[in-house]
Design an enzyme around this catalytic site. Structure first.
Site, PDB file in Angstrom:
ATOM      1  N   ILE A 133       2.302  -2.668   4.538  1.00 34.87           N
ATOM      2  CA  ILE A 133       2.396  -1.304   5.343  1.00 34.87           C
ATOM      3  C   ILE A 133       1.104  -1.126   5.796  1.00 34.87           C
ATOM      4  O   ILE A 133      -0.242  -1.306   5.282  1.00 34.87           O
ATOM      5  CB  ILE A 133       2.600  -0.369   4.197  1.00 34.87           C
ATOM      6  CG1 ILE A 133       4.037  -0.357   3.688  1.00 34.87           C
ATOM      7  CG2 ILE A 133       2.311   1.251   4.766  1.00 34.87           C
ATOM      8  CD1 ILE A 133       4.375   0.480   2.616  1.00 34.87           C
ATOM      9  N   GLU A 134       0.968  -0.774   7.335  1.00 37.82           N
ATOM     10  CA  GLU A 134      -0.499  -0.724   7.788  1.00 37.82           C
ATOM     11  C   GLU A 134      -0.729   0.469   8.808  1.00 37.82           C
ATOM     12  O   GLU A 134       0.438   1.100   9.058  1.00 37.82           O
ATOM     13  CB  GLU A 134      -0.759  -2.012   8.754  1.00 37.82           C
ATOM     14  CG  GLU A 134      -0.461  -3.157   8.002  1.00 37.82           C
ATOM     15  CD  GLU A 134      -0.784  -4.660   8.942  1.00 37.82           C
ATOM     16  OE1 GLU A 134      -1.720  -4.467   9.980  1.00 37.82           O
ATOM     17  OE2 GLU A 134       0.134  -5.295   8.929  1.00 37.82           O
ATOM     18  N   GLY A 135      -1.918   0.960   8.805  1.00 36.64           N
ATOM     19  CA  GLY A 135      -2.357   2.040   9.712  1.00 36.64           C
ATOM     20  C   GLY A 135      -2.234   3.302   8.703  1.00 36.64           C
ATOM     21  O   GLY A 135      -2.345   4.367   9.509  1.00 36.64           O
TER      22      GLY A 135
END
Length: 543
Positions: free
Chosen positions: A135-137
């Site tokens: 999970i990024e950002g």
């Protein structure tokens, strides 16, 4: 044909085991995983084949988080692929991604209990080996929710299945923004390992500096941060990039597209360099390669669907030398191993050396007990001497006169220069013509005659001494006497041999001889180059 290739590969594998200085299980001693995202599921098997048995885990793009925070099983999942990987002894651990969609990421964390259960059910249904959470950002305000999501996954996913987490590299210890989203220490309490995405030191943006995707200092500081945060060494996996980034240095393309750090597959970099006669350089400080080239008017080059048109460009990218530098880090820090983003973008030769270098066996024919092991590894990493292949050094092979000239030109940082004149008739069409002629022009070496160099003749010990003497101009007292029984006062090589000898760089044999006409071997050259490294760097820094 397939059977022949299988037999040849088996012979090579046995040879590597017999000659290696590391344990028989070296190919799997340190952990190695990679992501599958590009090229589509029909090509996934070919991508894994290309790794030549180097991987322990493949992580395909089977799990997405949709905008509502729910699990989507992607169309790329194929049971036949999973079965084939298991037959080969590889684990299939799909990565769960929000693809930088902040709403999907935050909704998934709000819905984390249901999401974790759905993932656990999918792992069981499709006979998968776990999940890699990517999970990024998402901002740091969701840090605790993210950690709790991993806790839930560990609770719901069977203990014999993997739960791992892809985390942003954090070499500067940021606590806010998306870097602050990852609580390294607490995540490691639930996860089998953290996969540090140690890339994108530069990125696609006008705000990004032009530079490496992952310099060696960026990489090391990323590992050091995890250790400082208290992550156990056996839970740290260090991620390498299989791509570069390109910038247009003189404005947008003719289509008004600005190229500011656009990603470029490692497989395409050499194409661009070759097509436009690019200039390749290696930056010692960052241990990274870069290339500059100009696309002339009327010509173009594609990166995916992006058309590059006339202008000046620079690419920072990974090649064999920069990847080998990074592959030393897991052993240096004693961590679990490596990961990579992503299969399909590495050059085919990558897997010829990857497992060996990862596990500390840099050349299969240079064991830990070899007298020149340290010297060979030193000059190899400096880029002064390369292997005869990506996995062999041939330490006892004699040096030719051409090879000696090229090694010295490379070490002294002169390889980008071009000779003004060409004197040697026997060098026409020879692979080392420019380096030899340049060395002559710089006063480093002489031919055997005004128009003859004899490039493939063996480089003798006294010839090498003379070349080094002409380069470094070491002082020598007048009337110096020979320290060796086989070098007389009137021998032409007395002065150069004694000058190098008095510097402590070269010696003789136990019987008091120097054996001036003996062949110089590659191992001997490696030792001499390291002993002279300070002098080499001094000459190099003068220009």
């Amino acid at each position: 044909m397939k059977n022949v290739k299988s037999v040849l590969w088996m012979i090579l594998a046995i040879s590597l085991i017999c000659n290696s200085s590391i344990p028989v299980n070296a190919q799997t001693k340190l952990f190695n995983m990679s992501y599958l995202f590009f090229g589509g599921p029909s090509g996934y098997l070919r991508q894994v084949d290309a790794t030549k048995g180097s991987l322990d885990v493949v992580s395909p793009n089977y799990f997405d988080i949709n905008k509502d925070g729910e699990l989507d099983i992607t169309w790329t999942l194929q049971s036949s692929f999973i079965t084939e990987m298991h037959r080969r002894g590889l684990k299939v651990v799909p990565f769960l991604s929000n693809h930088w969609n902040v709403s999907a990421g935050t909704n998934g964390l709000k819905n984390r209990r249901a999401l974790a259960r759905a993932i656990a059910d999918a792992i069981e249904k499709y006979k998968l080996d776990g999940v890699n959470v990517d999970i990024e950002g998402v901002g740091s305000t969701y840090k605790d929710d993210h950690t709790d999501f991993i806790r839930l996954l560990r609770q719901y996913v069977p203990k014999n299945k993997e739960v791992s987490v892809a985390v942003a590299a954090n070499p500067n210890g940021w606590k806010t923004g998306w870097h602050g989203f990852y609580d390294y220490k607490k995540l490691s309490e639930y996860a089998d390992y953290l996969m540090i995405m140690a890339y994108d030191e530069s990125w696609e943006s006008p705000d990004s500096p032009i530079g490496p995707v992952a310099s060696i200092t960026f990489s090391e500081r990323s590992i050091q941060y995890a250790l400082t945060e208290g992550v156990p060494k056996d839970k740290i996996v260090y991620g390498l990039p299989f791509y570069g980034r390109i910038w247009k240095l003189d404005g947008p393309t003719l289509e008004n597209i600005k190229i500011t750090g656009r990603g470029i597959s490692s497989t395409r970099v050499e194409d661009a360099i070759e097509e436009f006669n690019g200039k390749v350089q290696f930056d010692e400080a960052s241990q990274s390669s870069y290339a500059t080239f100009t696309i002339p008017k009327g010509k173009s080059f594609f990166i995916g669907s992006t058309k590059l048109t006339q202008g000046d460009y620079i690419i920072w990218y990974e090649n064999e030398r920069s990847i080998k530098a990074k592959l030393r880090l897991p052993n240096k820090y004693g961590i679990k191993g490596t990961g990579s983003w992503a299969l399909y973008h590495e050059t085919p030769d990558t897997w010829d050396y990857y497992s060996l270098w990862l596990n500390g066996s840099y050349f299969v024919d240079v064991t830990s007990k070899h007298w020149a092991e340290g010297h060979i590894h030193y000059v190899s990493q400096k880029g002064w001497m390369t292997g005869r292949t990506s996995t062999t050094f041939s330490p006892n092979t004699p040096l030719t006169r051409a090879q000696g000239a090229v090694i010295l030109i490379r070490a002294l940082g002169k390889e980008q220069l071009k000779p003004r004149e060409y004197h040697f008739d026997d060098l026409k069409g020879h692979w080392a013509q420019e380096e030899i002629e340049l060395a002559r022009e710089l006063g480093y070496l002489d031919g055997k005659a005004p128009n003859k160099f004899d490039p493939e003749a063996n480089l003798t010990r006294e010839q090498l001494a003379k070349i080094l003497y002409q380069i470094f101009d070491y002082p020598l007292d007048a009337g110096v006497e020979s320290a060796f029984s086989d070098i007389s006062a009137d021998r032409w090589s007395l002065q150069p041999v004694m000058a190098i000898y008095h510097q402590g760089h070269i010696g003789g044999y136990e019987d008091g001889t120097f054996r001036p006409t003996n062949k110089s071997t590659r191992a001997q050259m490696a030792k001499l180059m390291e002993l002279m490294s300070k002098d080499i760097e001094a000459i190099k820094n003068e220009t």
